[in-house]
Design a protein around this motif. Structure first.
Motif, PDB file in Angstrom:
ATOM      1  N   LEU A 189      78.189 -26.175 -35.423  1.00 42.33           N
ATOM      2  CA  LEU A 189      76.678 -24.809 -36.081  1.00 42.33           C
ATOM      3  C   LEU A 189      78.002 -23.516 -35.950  1.00 42.33           C
ATOM      4  O   LEU A 189      78.178 -23.171 -36.849  1.00 42.33           O
ATOM      5  CB  LEU A 189      76.021 -24.581 -34.967  1.00 42.33           C
ATOM      6  N   VAL A 190      78.697 -23.726 -34.721  1.00 37.80           N
ATOM      7  CA  VAL A 190      79.644 -22.062 -35.035  1.00 37.80           C
ATOM      8  C   VAL A 190      80.377 -22.382 -36.535  1.00 37.80           C
ATOM      9  O   VAL A 190      81.458 -21.114 -36.830  1.00 37.80           O
ATOM     10  CB  VAL A 190      80.159 -21.870 -33.867  1.00 37.80           C
ATOM     11  N   ALA A 191      81.119 -23.291 -36.345  1.00 39.30           N
ATOM     12  CA  ALA A 191      82.612 -24.032 -37.210  1.00 39.30           C
ATOM     13  C   ALA A 191      82.337 -24.052 -38.246  1.00 39.30           C
ATOM     14  O   ALA A 191      82.930 -23.636 -39.153  1.00 39.30           O
ATOM     15  CB  ALA A 191      83.104 -25.425 -36.767  1.00 39.30           C
ATOM     16  N   ALA A 192      81.012 -24.377 -38.085  1.00 41.33           N
ATOM     17  CA  ALA A 192      80.235 -24.887 -40.031  1.00 41.33           C
ATOM     18  C   ALA A 192      80.021 -22.426 -40.504  1.00 41.33           C
ATOM     19  O   ALA A 192      80.286 -23.051 -41.841  1.00 41.33           O
ATOM     20  CB  ALA A 192      78.812 -26.186 -39.637  1.00 41.33           C
ATOM     21  N   HIS A 193      79.539 -22.041 -39.765  1.00 38.86           N
ATOM     22  CA  HIS A 193      78.972 -20.907 -39.693  1.00 38.86           C
ATOM     23  C   HIS A 193      80.662 -20.042 -41.236  1.00 38.86           C
ATOM     24  O   HIS A 193      80.210 -19.895 -41.549  1.00 38.86           O
ATOM     25  CB  HIS A 193      78.513 -20.148 -38.977  1.00 38.86           C
ATOM     26  N   ALA A 194      81.613 -20.501 -39.906  1.00 39.04           N
ATOM     27  CA  ALA A 194      82.494 -19.654 -39.953  1.00 39.04           C
ATOM     28  C   ALA A 194      82.631 -20.570 -41.191  1.00 39.04           C
ATOM     29  O   ALA A 194      83.668 -19.865 -42.248  1.00 39.04           O
ATOM     30  CB  ALA A 194      84.030 -20.159 -39.245  1.00 39.04           C
ATOM     31  N   ARG A 195      82.806 -21.500 -41.183  1.00 41.93           N
ATOM     32  CA  ARG A 195      84.086 -21.705 -42.822  1.00 41.93           C
ATOM     33  C   ARG A 195      82.743 -21.775 -43.776  1.00 41.93           C
ATOM     34  O   ARG A 195      83.621 -21.743 -44.853  1.00 41.93           O
ATOM     35  CB  ARG A 195      83.828 -24.061 -42.742  1.00 41.93           C
ATOM     36  N   HIS A 196      81.846 -21.832 -44.005  1.00 39.65           N
ATOM     37  CA  HIS A 196      80.947 -21.158 -45.186  1.00 39.65           C
ATOM     38  C   HIS A 196      81.359 -19.994 -46.308  1.00 39.65           C
ATOM     39  O   HIS A 196      81.115 -19.929 -46.360  1.00 39.65           O
ATOM     40  CB  HIS A 196      79.248 -21.765 -44.968  1.00 39.65           C
ATOM     41  N   CYS A 197      80.899 -19.327 -44.464  1.00 42.63           N
ATOM     42  CA  CYS A 197      81.615 -17.789 -44.797  1.00 42.63           C
ATOM     43  C   CYS A 197      82.901 -17.877 -45.268  1.00 42.63           C
ATOM     44  O   CYS A 197      83.026 -16.998 -46.194  1.00 42.63           O
ATOM     45  CB  CYS A 197      81.378 -16.548 -43.418  1.00 42.63           C
ATOM     46  N   LEU A 198      83.532 -18.185 -44.525  1.00 44.26           N
ATOM     47  CA  LEU A 198      85.055 -18.246 -45.055  1.00 44.26           C
ATOM     48  C   LEU A 198      85.430 -18.375 -46.657  1.00 44.26           C
ATOM     49  O   LEU A 198      85.618 -17.532 -47.289  1.00 44.26           O
ATOM     50  CB  LEU A 198      86.255 -19.133 -44.675  1.00 44.26           C
TER      51      LEU A 198
END
Length: 577
Positions: A189-198
């Motif tokens: 979840l954290v990685a997906a959130h960071a990737r989406h923000c990027l």
């Protein structure tokens, strides 16, 4: 007028149970002596180093109000008067829900699982939130919290609540505080959130963000063990860095009493070489007792209590010294990402009349004083505070001047607090030497008797590349009920000026300047004001001049007498002509 306190807790539940020799709030003392004289000297030829802009950060619980018209308006207001972006830290981005926000609750509704337990993500609400922040020119302090419904562990079933029309379910009542059942899915979840923000905001933007795990895990916000939290931080930091290798990750955002939790966290990160780019913790200046008074509307407080600057400074310094126990972290910035005079933010004069300071001129002067004292701490401590976040935004549906910790009241009317940030935004990039004969030094923290900060006159001064000298000078005491019959004549000298011709401006926050609340109170405190009354209130809500701008001629030194009521803060700016 009588009040009732039966069946109410004796302390505010938003704080740790930690005790120290500073009381949980500052008592009022109508016999306390006033400052009788004060001389302030600013050395315009000095250079004390870069002025750390501590105040450029806000946060709030109600994430879903970020992107309302009023929320966007407030974020844009900060963007319009601040020369630099603010860091904005909203709670609850990973909590499940419908996007409906209420005081002290919200939800980003990002994480979901299908019937087979496979995760999928919905960034609809997170996008609206971050779009509003970034669109107003600010950066996000991403609080990675809390546990989504689909990641609740079995022990969350132990939390039960009595069904009621005012309670949705045990999830909203605190089940979100349990550790996630699957740390691998949490990391995803954290990685997906960071990737989406990027992908949405670009590398240049997200490089400016801070990524922080949780909030106040040393109290009821975390229903696991400390070690479970430390392990979750490892997972979280690695997940963020897997997407953003140069991301700034940190924590643990403990309360002002979370000394042992912070120490254990730093022992974990240092021993295991876990990424850590900043250390965060909180402080609150008062916890009124009782924290809520169930009595007649408009009743006086059972006991006059006030925010304590000393309590806040003591907690900050104590945390700075915990971080200093770890040499490898001496250069890390400390982020006090809840740094507030009272708690909780959504309580008001209708809960306890002592919250009245959040409507008045007392609060903006308190904030200016507090930030200056933190800057002084930075000069004496090994670890420096880089941000001191006001946990303030606005509240939907409140009454006019409800007394909550907010920058706006009903109708989008600005409270005096916002004008403190307008003043601070005009400070230059370099701090100047400035002294006052009537200041209360941070060394008073060591007196050992837990006393409140006495009445003082103090000063914060700066300059910039254009040679502009900005001086903030104030009179304040940690007692919202203490005023003075007459203003104090303060002798002000600005020495070391290289020019001879300047333009002088003088702005003021006090009971009669930059103060929409005073105007509204003078109208009889209407809760259904006429358009004419609202117009009159809004006309006085911004930062106001005490006197018209004028030209001054100097020969190295500018001298003036500044008349300061209690409380008040003046901003004098000398701009070369």
């Amino acid at each position: 007028m009588s009040t009732s306190t039966a069946h109410t807790p004796t302390h505010n539940p938003g704080l740790s149970s930690d005790t120290n020799h500073f009381p949980r709030s500052a008592p009022s003392d109508p016999t306390a002596p006033h400052v009788e004289s004060a001389s302030v000297v600013v050395d315009a030829a000095s250079d004390r180093g870069p002025l750390t802009r501590l105040w450029e950060s806000i946060g709030y619980d109600e994430i879903n109000w970020t992107y309302t018209p009023t929320g966007r308006q407030l974020l844009n207001t900060f963007g319009e008067f601040s020369p630099r972006p603010f860091l904005v830290r909203p709670h609850y981005v990973f909590c499940s829900g419908t996007g409906f926000g209420i005081p002290h609750w919200g939800n980003g509704n990002v994480y979901h699982e299908d019937a087979d337990g496979n995760p999928f993500y919905d960034f609809t609400i997170a996008d609206q939130t971050y779009d509003a922040i970034v669109g107003a020119g600010h950066h996000v302090l991403v609080e990675l919290a809390f546990t989504p419904r689909d990641l609740l562990p079995p022990e969350a079933d132990e939390l039960t609540v009595v069904p009621s029309p005012t309670v949705y379910s045990s999830y909203e009542a605190g089940a979100w505080a349990y550790p996630p059942k699957d740390y691998g899915k949490w990391g995803g979840l954290v990685a997906a959130h960071a990737r989406h923000c990027l992908e949405r905001y670009g590398a240049d933007e997200v490089r400016e963000w801070l990524w922080e795990l949780w909030n106040e895990p040393d109290i009821f916000y975390w229903k696991g063990t400390p070690q479970q939290f430390y392990d979750l931080y490892t997972v979280t930091a690695e997940a963020v860095r897997s997407v953003l290798p140069d991301a700034k990750v940190g924590g643990p955002a403990v309360t002002g009493g979370g000394v042992e939790f912070l120490r254990g966290f730093l022992q974990h990160t240092s021993a295991n070489d876990v990424p850590l780019d900043f250390v965060s913790f909180h402080t609150k200046g008062s916890a009124f007792t009782p924290w809520r008074v169930y009595g007649p509307t408009g009743a006086a407080a059972p006991e006059r209590q006030n925010p304590s600057t000393h309590k806040m400074l003591y907690e900050i310094r104590r945390m700075q010294r915990v971080v200093a126990e770890f040499p490898q972290y001496h250069s890390l910035p400390a982020i006090v990402d809840e740094c507030d005079a009272g708690v909780p933010a959504h309580f008001s004069v209708y809960d306890n009349a002592n919250f009245g300071f959040q409507n008045t001129e007392y609060y903006p002067v308190f904030q200016v004083k507090l930030f200056k004292k933190i800057l002084d701490l930075n000069e004496s401590e090994t670890v420096a505070v880089e941000q001191a976040t006001s946990w303030s935004f606005y509240f939907e549906g409140e009454r006019y001047f409800e007394g909550t910790r907010a920058f706006l009241t009903a109708g989008g009317v600005e409270k005096p607090l916002l004008n403190a940030y307008r003043m601070l935004s005009r400070l230059g990039g370099r701090r100047l030497d400035a002294t006052s004969t009537a200041m209360s030094p941070v060394e008073d923290l060591d007196a050992g008797d837990g006393r409140s900060m006495r009445e003082e006159v103090d000063v914060l001064a700066s300059t910039d590349a254009a040679g502009r000298v900005t001086v903030l000078v104030w009179r304040h005491t940690d007692d919202q009920y203490r005023t003075a019959d007459t203003p104090l004549a303060v002798d002000l000298r600005v020495e070391g000026l290289t020019g001879t011709a300047y333009s002088l401006t003088h702005h003021r926050i006090d009971a009669t300047h930059s103060n929409a609340h005073t105007v509204w109170a003078g109208q009889g405190r209407p809760q259904d004001p006429t358009p004419e009354q609202i117009a009159a209130v809004k006309q006085r809500q911004g930062l106001e001049e005490l006197e018209p701008a004028r030209a001054v001629e100097v020969d190295g030194t500018f001298s003036a007498v500044v008349e300061l009521p209690l409380p008040s803060v003046s901003m004098l700016v000398l701009e070369p002509r």
